[in-house]
Design a protein around this motif. Structure first.
Motif, PDB file in Angstrom:
ATOM      1  N   LYS A  69       0.827  -1.207   0.000  1.00  0.00           N
ATOM      2  CA  LYS A  69       0.000   0.000   0.000  1.00  0.00           C
ATOM      3  C   LYS A  69       0.866   1.263   0.000  1.00  0.00           C
ATOM      4  O   LYS A  69       0.551   2.248  -0.700  1.00  0.00           O
ATOM      5  CB  LYS A  69      -0.917  -0.009   1.229  1.00  0.00           C
ATOM      6  N   MET A  70       1.945   1.241   0.764  1.00  0.00           N
ATOM      7  CA  MET A  70       2.819   2.407   0.794  1.00  0.00           C
ATOM      8  C   MET A  70       3.497   2.617  -0.551  1.00  0.00           C
ATOM      9  O   MET A  70       3.633   3.750  -1.031  1.00  0.00           O
ATOM     10  CB  MET A  70       3.874   2.234   1.898  1.00  0.00           C
ATOM     11  N   ILE A  71       3.926   1.511  -1.174  1.00  0.00           N
ATOM     12  CA  ILE A  71       4.541   1.642  -2.507  1.00  0.00           C
ATOM     13  C   ILE A  71       3.538   2.199  -3.504  1.00  0.00           C
ATOM     14  O   ILE A  71       3.855   3.079  -4.329  1.00  0.00           O
ATOM     15  CB  ILE A  71       5.080   0.274  -2.962  1.00  0.00           C
ATOM     16  N   GLN A  72       2.291   1.697  -3.422  1.00  0.00           N
ATOM     17  CA  GLN A  72       1.244   2.192  -4.325  1.00  0.00           C
ATOM     18  C   GLN A  72       0.981   3.671  -4.094  1.00  0.00           C
ATOM     19  O   GLN A  72       0.803   4.454  -5.052  1.00  0.00           O
ATOM     20  CB  GLN A  72      -0.024   1.368  -4.105  1.00  0.00           C
ATOM     21  N   LYS A 116       1.586   6.713  -6.735  1.00  0.00           N
ATOM     22  CA  LYS A 116       0.482   7.614  -7.065  1.00  0.00           C
ATOM     23  C   LYS A 116       0.920   9.081  -6.918  1.00  0.00           C
ATOM     24  O   LYS A 116       0.621   9.936  -7.757  1.00  0.00           O
ATOM     25  CB  LYS A 116      -0.712   7.320  -6.169  1.00  0.00           C
ATOM     26  N   ILE A 117       1.647   9.359  -5.828  1.00  0.00           N
ATOM     27  CA  ILE A 117       2.127  10.727  -5.611  1.00  0.00           C
ATOM     28  C   ILE A 117       3.084  11.150  -6.724  1.00  0.00           C
ATOM     29  O   ILE A 117       3.018  12.267  -7.273  1.00  0.00           O
ATOM     30  CB  ILE A 117       2.800  10.837  -4.236  1.00  0.00           C
ATOM     31  N   LEU A 118       3.996  10.229  -7.084  1.00  0.00           N
ATOM     32  CA  LEU A 118       4.935  10.550  -8.156  1.00  0.00           C
ATOM     33  C   LEU A 118       4.229  10.741  -9.489  1.00  0.00           C
ATOM     34  O   LEU A 118       4.572  11.642 -10.277  1.00  0.00           O
ATOM     35  CB  LEU A 118       5.983   9.432  -8.268  1.00  0.00           C
ATOM     36  N   ALA A 119       3.213   9.888  -9.743  1.00  0.00           N
ATOM     37  CA  ALA A 119       2.470  10.029 -11.002  1.00  0.00           C
ATOM     38  C   ALA A 119       1.703  11.346 -11.034  1.00  0.00           C
ATOM     39  O   ALA A 119       1.656  12.038 -12.074  1.00  0.00           O
ATOM     40  CB  ALA A 119       1.521   8.839 -11.163  1.00  0.00           C
ATOM     41  N   ASP A 120       1.108  11.722  -9.909  1.00  0.00           N
ATOM     42  CA  ASP A 120       0.385  13.000  -9.849  1.00  0.00           C
ATOM     43  C   ASP A 120       1.327  14.185 -10.074  1.00  0.00           C
ATOM     44  O   ASP A 120       1.011  15.143 -10.794  1.00  0.00           O
ATOM     45  CB  ASP A 120      -0.319  13.148  -8.497  1.00  0.00           C
ATOM     46  N   ALA A 121       2.486  14.088  -9.462  1.00  0.00           N
ATOM     47  CA  ALA A 121       3.445  15.185  -9.629  1.00  0.00           C
ATOM     48  C   ALA A 121       3.915  15.282 -11.073  1.00  0.00           C
ATOM     49  O   ALA A 121       4.083  16.392 -11.627  1.00  0.00           O
ATOM     50  CB  ALA A 121       4.633  14.967  -8.687  1.00  0.00           C
ATOM     51  N   ALA A 154      -7.913  18.045 -19.902  1.00  0.00           N
ATOM     52  CA  ALA A 154      -7.920  16.603 -20.181  1.00  0.00           C
ATOM     53  C   ALA A 154      -6.897  15.889 -19.338  1.00  0.00           C
ATOM     54  O   ALA A 154      -7.133  14.788 -18.832  1.00  0.00           O
ATOM     55  CB  ALA A 154      -7.670  16.377 -21.680  1.00  0.00           C
ATOM     56  N   LEU A 155      -5.744  16.553 -19.170  1.00  0.00           N
ATOM     57  CA  LEU A 155      -4.732  15.941 -18.311  1.00  0.00           C
ATOM     58  C   LEU A 155      -5.213  15.825 -16.863  1.00  0.00           C
ATOM     59  O   LEU A 155      -4.983  14.829 -16.184  1.00  0.00           O
ATOM     60  CB  LEU A 155      -3.449  16.762 -18.384  1.00  0.00           C
ATOM     61  N   ASP A 156      -5.939  16.898 -16.416  1.00  0.00           N
ATOM     62  CA  ASP A 156      -6.475  16.833 -15.056  1.00  0.00           C
ATOM     63  C   ASP A 156      -7.509  15.729 -14.912  1.00  0.00           C
ATOM     64  O   ASP A 156      -7.558  15.020 -13.906  1.00  0.00           O
ATOM     65  CB  ASP A 156      -7.096  18.191 -14.678  1.00  0.00           C
ATOM     66  N   ASN A 157      -8.388  15.604 -15.926  1.00  0.00           N
ATOM     67  CA  ASN A 157      -9.386  14.526 -15.881  1.00  0.00           C
ATOM     68  C   ASN A 157      -8.729  13.152 -15.858  1.00  0.00           C
ATOM     69  O   ASN A 157      -9.166  12.233 -15.160  1.00  0.00           O
ATOM     70  CB  ASN A 157     -10.332  14.641 -17.076  1.00  0.00           C
ATOM     71  N   PHE A 158      -7.679  12.989 -16.633  1.00  0.00           N
ATOM     72  CA  PHE A 158      -6.953  11.723 -16.639  1.00  0.00           C
ATOM     73  C   PHE A 158      -6.335  11.451 -15.270  1.00  0.00           C
ATOM     74  O   PHE A 158      -6.328  10.323 -14.756  1.00  0.00           O
ATOM     75  CB  PHE A 158      -5.870  11.772 -17.721  1.00  0.00           C
ATOM     76  N   ASN A 159      -5.863  12.501 -14.650  1.00  0.00           N
ATOM     77  CA  ASN A 159      -5.269  12.379 -13.313  1.00  0.00           C
ATOM     78  C   ASN A 159      -6.322  11.939 -12.306  1.00  0.00           C
ATOM     79  O   ASN A 159      -6.098  11.064 -11.469  1.00  0.00           O
ATOM     80  CB  ASN A 159      -4.658  13.720 -12.914  1.00  0.00           C
ATOM     81  N   ASN A 160      -7.533  12.571 -12.412  1.00  0.00           N
ATOM     82  CA  ASN A 160      -8.609  12.198 -11.471  1.00  0.00           C
ATOM     83  C   ASN A 160      -9.055  10.761 -11.697  1.00  0.00           C
ATOM     84  O   ASN A 160      -9.345  10.021 -10.733  1.00  0.00           O
ATOM     85  CB  ASN A 160      -9.808  13.150 -11.657  1.00  0.00           C
ATOM     86  N   ALA A 161      -9.156  10.327 -12.943  1.00  0.00           N
ATOM     87  CA  ALA A 161      -9.532   8.932 -13.223  1.00  0.00           C
ATOM     88  C   ALA A 161      -8.496   7.971 -12.670  1.00  0.00           C
ATOM     89  O   ALA A 161      -8.794   6.912 -12.129  1.00  0.00           O
ATOM     90  CB  ALA A 161      -9.691   8.737 -14.737  1.00  0.00           C
TER      91      ALA A 161
END
Length: 250
Positions: A204-207, A211-216, A237-244
């Motif tokens: 879970k911590m790795i996930q 996720k944090i790195l992908a968001d950044a 669109a990038l923000d929507n992809f991020n939210n999905a």
């Protein structure tokens, strides 16, 4: 607690090993219990027969001595031994040793072979022959019973020792080995559960970090696109992809 279990390394293989040992210990306990019951049953039957034989030996010994005294009286003083030595050239009774098996325990058995007359039919034909033969038969019967009592007494002692050893093994399995295996299994199971919880938390911590790195990374791409004069729709669109992506991780 460590003294009440076996020292081991908690793993799946160790768990399987101790489960196998548990089955073997339970099976051994059951077999030893049945063996002890069989030995006790045989022990009681021998004890009863031995008691009956010992109680009957008083009358047999009395009758044998009476028959001997009658033979001595009819043959005269000192003539009985001379007559017997002259006619008896070999042993009239022989003890044969065999063995019996009771629940895996070998117990000895003594018995008298068939009484050989050994040429004694003519003993005392001239004087007191009938009394000599009666005394001989009485003493042969007495000696046969004495051999039987000796055999029963020996079996009694052997079975008594075997029952004590078997009961000690049953108690060792019941009070020491099986409880230690149970505690060891509980220890291994708890350690494996703890390892699974730690592994789940680590994943879970790795996930979460991914996720944090992908968001950044997505936020940085959006910022660069806007800085380079990109379309606002593309950034949206990038923000929507991020939210999905967040929903998928959740």
């Amino acid at each position: 607690m460590s003294s009440q279990r076996f020292a081991c390394l908690p793993s799946r293989m160790t768990l399987i090993t101790f489960k196998t040992r548990m089955k073997g210990a339970q099976k051994g306990h059951s077999l030893l219990k049945k063996k002890a019951d069989a030995l006790v049953l045989k022990f009681r039957s021998i004890l009863k027969l031995l008691k009956e034989r010992k109680e009957g030996m008083d009358d047999e010994m009395r009758d044998a001595y009476i028959a001997l005294a009658a033979a001595q009286y009819h043959t005269g003083e000192g003539n009985l031994s001379f007559a017997i030595e002259e006619c008896m050239k070999k042993a009239a009774l022989k003890v044969v040793t065999t063995s019996d098996n009771v629940a895996g325990v070998s117990i000895p058995k003594f018995r008298c072979s068939d009484a050989s007359r050994g040429g004694g039919e003519q003993t005392g034909m001239g004087k007191g022959g009938e009394q000599i033969r009666a005394a001989r038969d009485a003493w042969q019967k007495t000696l046969s019973n004495l051999v039987l009592i000796g055999s029963l007494q020996t079996q009694f002692m052997v079975l008594d020792a075997a029952i004590k050893i078997t009961n000690r093994r049953v108690n060792a399995l019941d009070k020491v080995v099986i409880p230690k295996i149970v505690n060891t299994l509980a220890y291994i199971t708890s350690e494996l559960d703890e390892l699974e919880r730690e592994e789940f938390f680590r994943l879970k911590m790795i996930q979460k970090k991914k996720k944090i790195l992908a968001d950044a990374e997505l936020a940085e791409k959006a910022r660069l696109a806007l800085a380079n004069g990109g379309d606002v729709a593309e950034a949206s669109a990038l923000d929507n992809f991020n939210n999905a992506d967040e929903e998928i991780f959740d």
